[in-house]
Design a protein around this motif. Structure first.
Motif, mmCIF file in Angstrom:
data_model
loop_
_atom_site.group_PDB
_atom_site.id
_atom_site.type_symbol
_atom_site.label_atom_id
_atom_site.label_comp_id
_atom_site.label_asym_id
_atom_site.label_seq_id
_atom_site.Cartn_x
_atom_site.Cartn_y
_atom_site.Cartn_z
ATOM 1 N N VAL B 146 -5.171 42.240 30.489
ATOM 2 C CA VAL B 146 -6.280 43.342 31.353
ATOM 3 C C VAL B 146 -7.548 42.493 31.503
ATOM 4 O O VAL B 146 -8.432 42.269 32.459
ATOM 5 C CB VAL B 146 -6.406 44.589 30.630
ATOM 6 C CG1 VAL B 146 -7.807 45.467 31.185
ATOM 7 C CG2 VAL B 146 -5.236 45.458 30.648
ATOM 8 N N ASP B 149 -6.709 38.619 32.693
ATOM 9 C CA ASP B 149 -5.857 38.681 33.839
ATOM 10 C C ASP B 149 -4.760 37.372 33.889
ATOM 11 O O ASP B 149 -4.740 37.084 35.315
ATOM 12 C CB ASP B 149 -6.691 38.927 35.163
ATOM 13 C CG ASP B 149 -5.773 39.293 36.396
ATOM 14 O OD1 ASP B 149 -4.761 39.809 36.189
ATOM 15 O OD2 ASP B 149 -6.312 39.340 37.594
ATOM 16 N N PHE B 153 -2.173 39.968 37.688
ATOM 17 C CA PHE B 153 -1.878 41.387 38.155
ATOM 18 C C PHE B 153 -2.651 42.520 38.363
ATOM 19 O O PHE B 153 -2.756 43.415 39.085
ATOM 20 C CB PHE B 153 -0.732 41.761 37.003
ATOM 21 C CG PHE B 153 -0.365 43.244 36.822
ATOM 22 C CD1 PHE B 153 0.368 43.467 38.276
ATOM 23 C CD2 PHE B 153 -0.564 43.728 35.832
ATOM 24 C CE1 PHE B 153 0.619 45.026 38.016
ATOM 25 C CE2 PHE B 153 -0.081 45.113 35.977
ATOM 26 C CZ PHE B 153 0.462 45.861 37.079
ATOM 27 N N ILE B 154 -3.817 42.335 37.613
ATOM 28 C CA ILE B 154 -5.063 43.362 37.574
ATOM 29 C C ILE B 154 -6.056 43.100 38.355
ATOM 30 O O ILE B 154 -6.471 43.733 39.032
ATOM 31 C CB ILE B 154 -5.643 43.463 35.985
ATOM 32 C CG1 ILE B 154 -4.410 43.794 35.058
ATOM 33 C CG2 ILE B 154 -6.595 44.622 36.001
ATOM 34 C CD1 ILE B 154 -3.723 45.373 34.900
ATOM 35 N N SER B 341 -9.558 49.262 42.487
ATOM 36 C CA SER B 341 -8.269 49.246 41.992
ATOM 37 C C SER B 341 -7.931 48.540 40.811
ATOM 38 O O SER B 341 -7.106 48.749 40.007
ATOM 39 C CB SER B 341 -7.438 48.557 43.424
ATOM 40 O OG SER B 341 -6.499 47.658 42.948
ATOM 41 N N ALA B 342 -8.716 47.339 40.622
ATOM 42 C CA ALA B 342 -8.319 46.608 39.517
ATOM 43 C C ALA B 342 -8.809 47.469 38.182
ATOM 44 O O ALA B 342 -8.152 47.504 37.045
ATOM 45 C CB ALA B 342 -9.083 45.234 39.399
ATOM 46 N N LEU B 344 -8.888 50.875 37.988
ATOM 47 C CA LEU B 344 -8.001 51.909 37.582
ATOM 48 C C LEU B 344 -6.694 51.149 36.874
ATOM 49 O O LEU B 344 -6.032 51.598 35.995
ATOM 50 C CB LEU B 344 -7.522 52.529 38.907
ATOM 51 C CG LEU B 344 -8.728 53.294 39.389
ATOM 52 C CD1 LEU B 344 -8.419 53.705 40.921
ATOM 53 C CD2 LEU B 344 -9.251 54.320 38.333
ATOM 54 N N LYS B 345 -6.305 50.067 37.422
ATOM 55 C CA LYS B 345 -5.002 49.362 36.955
ATOM 56 C C LYS B 345 -5.253 49.131 35.597
ATOM 57 O O LYS B 345 -4.474 49.133 34.813
ATOM 58 C CB LYS B 345 -4.507 48.217 37.798
ATOM 59 C CG LYS B 345 -3.691 48.742 38.751
ATOM 60 C CD LYS B 345 -2.865 47.214 39.358
ATOM 61 C CE LYS B 345 -3.758 46.504 40.362
ATOM 62 N NZ LYS B 345 -3.281 45.300 40.932
ATOM 63 N N ALA B 348 -5.116 52.015 33.228
ATOM 64 C CA ALA B 348 -3.624 52.487 33.265
ATOM 65 C C ALA B 348 -2.824 51.483 32.374
ATOM 66 O O ALA B 348 -2.165 52.040 31.257
ATOM 67 C CB ALA B 348 -3.153 52.478 34.678
ATOM 68 N N VAL B 349 -3.116 50.149 32.462
ATOM 69 C CA VAL B 349 -1.995 49.569 31.835
ATOM 70 C C VAL B 349 -2.667 49.385 30.360
ATOM 71 O O VAL B 349 -1.952 49.422 29.296
ATOM 72 C CB VAL B 349 -2.361 48.006 32.164
ATOM 73 C CG1 VAL B 349 -1.577 46.742 31.522
ATOM 74 C CG2 VAL B 349 -1.617 47.926 33.630
#
Lengths: 383, 383, 383
Positions: B146, B149, B153-154, B341-342, B344-345, B348-349
């Motif tokens: 996270v 990165d 992915f994030i 988006s990053a 929120l991802k 979430a992760v």
């Protein structure tokens, strides 16, 4: 040709030398400015430890009022810092560095906590918030008149560490407010301490002692810090030993509250002169302040409370009031080239503003009620 | 001849100027790098005070479990710091400055202490050590995915002060672990506090409050520190006042645990935005976090504990979980040019890894036993 | 003409370049010197927190003697700092920077507090002052002989963090003084602790733990600080975990005094080698010191007290004596190019001076009386 090449080379070398140095220097100089401000920040953190942990736990000596004293400290700090910063961000004030402004706000919060110490335990939690909101504008007014000499009325005073404008102002504000916040019944209620509350109080005292040099030197230039911080430690050592001797001499036994409080009087008193005194002068000022403060706690407090018909819960007039004024006056002896008239005017104006503002604030707060059940967490806290 | 001498002199001057400056400059620049790292070290010390004294004493609110809470804190810090440093010294990780790496290890220890707060008093001392050894690898995995990165992915998230990856991760890990570490009997055992344990807890809280800006700003560049540390103090002021108001409004009386905990929620929530928010935004984020956290302690905790059939001893989901997630989401409003988006991802992760890792760790620890006698020093300490 | 103008311009450029750089550089270099000294000051503050809050509260474990222990700490620090500075300002000593000299004074105060820990609770308050006044000259003598090798007798030893000259010296001085300050009746009086006094003691322990790296690194160059401070933290982590394991293994249950004390043994022992050891060596030295210290508290203390017919109130021989000597000897294994003979001579001379000076001081203090009522605030404090 050769000549011209040589000249050209020299020109390039010379210009390059300057430009290169210019760039290279820019970077260290800017970085040094940042570094100096981060060092100020370190002192700001030390002061914050004094405000919350130091003042907060010093006031936990009231046996059944510990949770309230700590919560009041939290609220007083949290209301005064943003309020001070908000007022000072108005266009009429000189703009300053972020941390410098913040440290000035912390000074205001310290003075407020001193003032609150006088009425501690006799007002409700939301009344501390009202006190904070009324205190800060008056404090800024006094700062404007006495420290910044905005109206060209005072002149330049010696008070870098706030003996006068922080300590004496807060104490006099507090005992003036107490005039309207001390009922007869309250005056007859004893303020109880026990072994556990005393130890918490001594913890607060130690935190104040340790970080005091950062309080005084928060805004002085880096190159003067080494000498002046040692001065503050020496003054504190002087008052600590003097307090022990005075406490035993006057009372026959040591009083824990004397140690927790009067040991700090050297820090209060040296605030006006720590950047001018020699180490020996610092020791003497500290020792005298310790004696004055202990005499205050052991002898005068009861008389003063009867005379003014007030209660001064934490004895702020003995720790911050008398030693603060004494420190301000000590500058007359210690500081070469001091504008004595300015110093005396500064002290006088500070006292006047503090008395008037304190009386006004005390009256306003009293309109919201004067509780009968005092010095007790249970009135406002869940079990 | 004269000409040549002159040229020669100029050449010498020019070259000497550059060489001299080169040497002279090298020294300040190298020294500045050292100085900046020593300033980081100062913040590392502040964080260490938070880890041991802050978190340690905050957990002393459990009346009969004080010695155990402090010892557990000692052990959790002592196992996690070297373990983190050892893992990160493996070749696969980016190499960093000594102090930077150490501060990252402290962040991991902070997150672990939060996680342990959820199960405090219901596991044996050696089980805290097991918890620490299992926690750190998962924490590093989440950091890798996270924050760094590593797997592309994030994307880039806003979370310099760790609202998401330190506070929310630790809290969610802890309450997930609690699923396997809360027996029916344990759920029926009250967690008792008293006046002395509350005062210790408030001491821990104040230590956390005071040093919080150093936690957030530990790794930011020196030149941005002045503004951002004031932001953190303002957010804390906001949550402190909001907590008092919310506590009285909801409960009728003030609750000491609300003050000790929710007053810090501003620090938790501002971690994602303190380096982007204005002072006003910081105040608002702090105040909202204080209210959310108080509502959590006063209303949701009991419901959540019943729903999940767990006990969350220190209420970490209210202090670190909800305010942490809220802080992460607040970045969407506050941070210009944020990759939503990053963000929120990233949230979430973090939640997914924390839940899975927490459940796994809780299950593993539970294999070593779930004691019946809980929240009591006497089971493991000599009198 | 053009040529001459050009030359003149170059000359101006060159000279200006140098002069400009000279001025500009002077400023950063001077500022860097100031900045480095302010950074030393930060570490001096950390050490002061250790002296007052750390040592002070560590000694509050004696249940009924808390106010006295804190007051004694205040007095010991306040007498020793100015006394050390006054003696060292005599012309015979090398002149040093203000803060450097002050930090050396703090080292002396630390050693004195360790010595006082051995006789804590069995002497009157003014006797602590006498102890301080007698201790400092002996401490300075040992410093002169062993650290500064003033008489070219010892050679260069490895002891930057004071394992030998601060910790072992203080401990051995203290237990030697205790020979004349432990009556039969006193030896039969139990030293009682309770849950509250233990928690205060653990607070003091945590303060010492947190700031220990600043103690060791107070006077090392800025550029070496990052590595060496992490070494100190790793050694403390090692002793903390080792103490827990040793305490449970030996006693069956954890002992709070073991945790409060022996967890710090890694800091004591690493003082001689923290600037030379690898991280792994630091961990090992810390762990061994933790075990040695716990074994000392759990097994040897009672035997030693019977053998020497003394009481060592705080067990300073277990926390500072044995781990200090062990740390000094560990340098023989760890430090490349160590002058082994110097190291052994340094340890031997330190022990001899400490024993003689301690016996003398204990005898002198005992002339002022050996109280029967001990470990009790009430004998000297007002209720």
């Amino acid at each position: 040709m050769k000549n011209n090449l040589m000249r050209f080379a020299l020109l390039i070398l010379g210009v390059f030398g300057i430009v290169f140095n210019g760039f290279a220097l820019a970077s260290p100089n800017e970085q040094i400015a940042s570094i100096l401000e981060v060092q100020q920040y370190n002192r700001a953190i030390h002061i914050m430890a004094m405000l919350l942990i130091g003042f907060g736990f010093l006031m936990v000596f009231v046996k059944k009022y510990g949770r309230s004293a700590i919560t009041a400290t939290f609220l007083l700090v949290s209301i005064s810092l943003p309020l001070y910063l908000a007022v000072k961000s108005a266009g009429i004030f000189e703009s300053r560095g972020e941390i410098e402004q913040f440290i000035l706000a912390e000074f205001g919060a310290a003075s407020l906590l001193i003032a609150a110490g006088a009425v501690l335990g006799r007002i409700k939690m939301y009344q501390y918030l009202i006190m904070g909101m009324l205190f800060i504008p008056f404090y800024i007014l006094n700062e404007l008149i006495v420290v910044e000499d905005h109206f060209h009325f005072i002149g330049t005073i010696a008070d870098t560490g706030g003996s006068i404008v922080i300590h004496a102002f807060g104490a006099i504000f507090g005992i003036s407010a107490a005039v309207f916040l001390s009922t007869l019944k309250q005056r007859e209620t004893p303020i109880e301490a026990d072994a556990t509350s005393d130890r918490y109080s001594l913890l607060g005292s130690m935190v104040l002692w340790v970080f005091w040099p950062s309080f005084c030197s928060a805004l002085v230039p880096a190159e003067t810090i080494p000498f002046v911080v040692v001065n503050v430690f020496i003054a504190l050592s002087g008052s600590t030993i003097a307090t022990y001797i005075a406490s035993v001499s006057i009372r026959g036994k040591i009083n824990a509250a004397d140690i927790a409080n009067a040991a700090l009087a050297g820090g209060v008193a040296i605030g006006a002169t720590f950047d001018h005194a020699t180490h020996l002068e610092a020791m003497i000022i500290g020792a005298i302040a310790g004696v004055l403060s202990t005499v205050g706690f052991a002898i005068f407090q009861e008389k003063q409370e009867k005379f003014h018909k007030i209660v001064d819960t934490c004895g702020v007039s003995n720790l911050h009031g008398i030693p603060g004024i004494f420190g301000g006056l000590a500058a007359i002896v210690v500081v070469d080239g001091l504008d004595v008239s300015a110093q005396l005017k500064g002290i006088a104006v500070t006292i006047i503003i503090a008395v008037v503002a304190g009386l006004f604030t005390g009256k306003m707060i009293s309109l919201f009620g004067k509780p009968d059940e005092i010095y007790d967490d249970e009135t406002e806290f869940e079990d």
